[in-house]
Write a protein that holds these residues in place. Structure first.
Motif, short mmCIF file in Angstrom:
data_model
loop_
_atom_site.label_atom_id
_atom_site.label_comp_id
_atom_site.label_asym_id
_atom_site.label_seq_id
_atom_site.Cartn_x
_atom_site.Cartn_y
_atom_site.Cartn_z
N GLY A 153 50.17 16.93 -1.29
CA GLY A 153 51.19 17.77 -0.66
C GLY A 153 51.93 16.95 0.39
N ASN B 215 53.48 17.73 -6.43
CA ASN B 215 53.88 18.10 -7.79
C ASN B 215 55.40 18.21 -7.94
OD1 ASN B 215 54.34 20.56 -6.62
ND2 ASN B 215 53.23 21.75 -8.17
N TYR C 129 47.16 16.01 -8.86
CA TYR C 129 46.12 15.69 -7.87
C TYR C 129 44.83 15.17 -8.51
CZ TYR C 129 43.98 20.30 -8.85
OH TYR C 129 43.39 21.38 -9.45
N LYS D 166 45.05 25.17 6.90
CA LYS D 166 44.76 26.60 7.03
C LYS D 166 45.86 27.40 6.36
CE LYS D 166 47.63 28.20 9.03
NZ LYS D 166 49.11 28.21 8.77
N PRO D 167 45.66 28.66 5.98
CA PRO D 167 44.36 29.28 5.85
C PRO D 167 43.59 28.59 4.73
CG PRO D 167 46.05 30.67 4.85
CD PRO D 167 46.76 29.53 5.51
N ASP E 171 49.35 32.87 7.99
CA ASP E 171 50.25 31.82 8.44
C ASP E 171 50.06 31.53 9.93
OD1 ASP E 171 52.20 29.95 8.07
OD2 ASP E 171 53.88 31.34 8.21
#
Ligand SMILES: NC(=O)c1ccc[n+]([C@@H]2O[C@H](COP(=O)([O-])OP(=O)(O)OC[C@H]3O[C@@H](n4cnc5c(N)ncnc54)[C@H](O)[C@@H]3O)[C@@H](O)[C@H]2O)c1
Length: 357
Positions: free
Chosen positions: A10, A37, A58, A97-98, A179
């Motif tokens: 990411g 991706n 990944y 997180k989360p 969030d």
């Protein structure tokens, strides 16, 4: 010192803001592979870092021999699958997180990491604010006395702008709760220990964000009771008009105990307010310099914007825990504990009733 090879899965906002600059400060630590991706995002990150090893899958990255540790900074729905693949390949994992989409998934990630004997960390970044670390120290020292109340208030003005994957339940799992409030649930656990029961409410005001449907809450509030008997009131909103965003907006935590009260705000990274029981009111205290960076961190706290650079200590904590084969703070167990509260909050809001944890 043996070099540590890190892969990042990411390559969006938080990787560029926190993970790459944090890792760059860690001695003998090299980002050796990148995954995203989205081919265009991956190419941008490749150009920025000059790294040769990149993949949109990944599975190809987390199994590489030169990768010892993996940082997961993807939308929430992918945290579990990527973490489990990395753990199965014997890699240490820091995950954003989360931690997961559900309490069961978060627990399975923590259990898999423990079984494999790898280091595991949840990126609750605001634990690294010097004032929060000092507050934790004072509370553990007993300065609060018997804890009575925990109160947190996170108010931002995000309006009706597009939130991308964050506004879609099947990608994010929850809205404002995961969030933003997940960090403040973690503060509550850190300072006052586990919760016993809670009642919660969520509310979605904005259903269309710049032409795209949102199916997640913009506001959440929790009323809680801790196992210690202390009470908690937690509120978080994306729709506090005029409040601005990120560290320019309100992130307030207050705890009241039998001896005194403390107030923390992220914006005041090197200050706390405190007042003794029966005293004349609150006064401001400055955080001692030894708390300005995480223990052992090579970061110079005089360099850069302190409201940004405290975040880099998170990478140091992960790498230092790997080197010293000790538990990361905060670990997947902390991520799973926050996830349990989040899941109970959603259930409570659905049932319109108190829920035991
Ligand atoms: N700790 C903090 O303070 C903090 C702050 C911001 C975001 N976050 C968390 O970090 C994570 C990422 O947030 P962001 O703001 O960087 O989002 P982002 O959308 O900017 O970046 C996510 C990236 O992941 C990529 N991606 C999606 N699916 C993928 C897959 N299957 N494999 C590889 N790459 C994939 C996307 O293409 C995108 O580039 C989220 O879990 C978010 O909650 C944490």
């Amino acid at each position: 010192m043996k070099p540590i090879g890190v892969a990042i899965v990411g390559c969006g906002g938080i990787t560029l803001q926190n993970h790459l600059p944090g890792l760059a400060l860690c001695p003998e630590t090299h980002v050796v592979a990148l995954c995203d991706n989205d081919a265009a995002t991956l190419e941008r990150a490749r150009q920025q870092t000059g790294l040769k090893v990149t993949s949109t899958r990944y599975e190809e990255i987390v199994t590489r021999e030169d990768v010892h540790a993996v940082i997961i900074a993807t939308p929430n729905v992918t945290h579990g699958p990527v973490a489990l693949a990395a753990i199965a390949a014997g890699k240490h994992v820091m995950c954003e997180k989360p931690l997961a989409m559900s309490r069961a998934e978060a627990q399975s990630m923590a259990e898999a990491a423990e079984r494999a004997g790898v280091r595991h960390m949840t990126a609750f970044t605001y634990r690294f604010v010097p004032a929060m670390r000092y507050l934790d120290h004072l509370v553990k020292r007993g300065d609060l006395g018997q804890p009575y109340h925990y109160r947190s208030c996170r108010l931002q003005d995000w309006g009706s702008r597009s939130l991308g994957w964050r506004q879609v339940k099947k990608m994010a799992g929850s809205g404002e709760l995961g969030d933003m409030l997940s960090h403040r649930i973690d503060f509550a656990h850190l300072l006052l220990g586990p919760m016993r029961k809670l009642v919660a409410q969520t509310r979605q005001f904005i259903e269309d964000r710049q032409g795209n449907r949102s199916d997640l809450e913009d506001w959440v509030a929790i009323l809680a009771e801790f196992e210690s008997g202390a009470t908690g009131v937690l509120e978080s909103s994306k729709l506090a008009s005029g409040r601005n965003e990120s560290w320019r907006s309100l992130d307030y935590v207050e705890i009241n105990g039998s001896e005194r009260s403390f107030v923390f705000t992220t914006g005041e990274w090197n200050k706390l307010q405190t007042g003794p029981a029966g005293g004349p009111g609150m006064e401001t205290i400055t955080i001692p310099q030894e708390f300005w960076r995480w223990p052992g961190s090579p970061r110079d706290p005089q360099q850069g914007d302190p409201l940004v650079t405290f975040r880099y200590d998170q990478a140091w904590e992960f790498i230092d825990a790997i080197r010293n084969q000790r538990e990361c703070r905060p670990s997947f167990h902390d991520g799973a504990r926050a996830q349990a509260v989040m899941e109970s909050a959603h259930r409570s809001a659905e049932l319109q009733a108190w829920v035991k944890l």
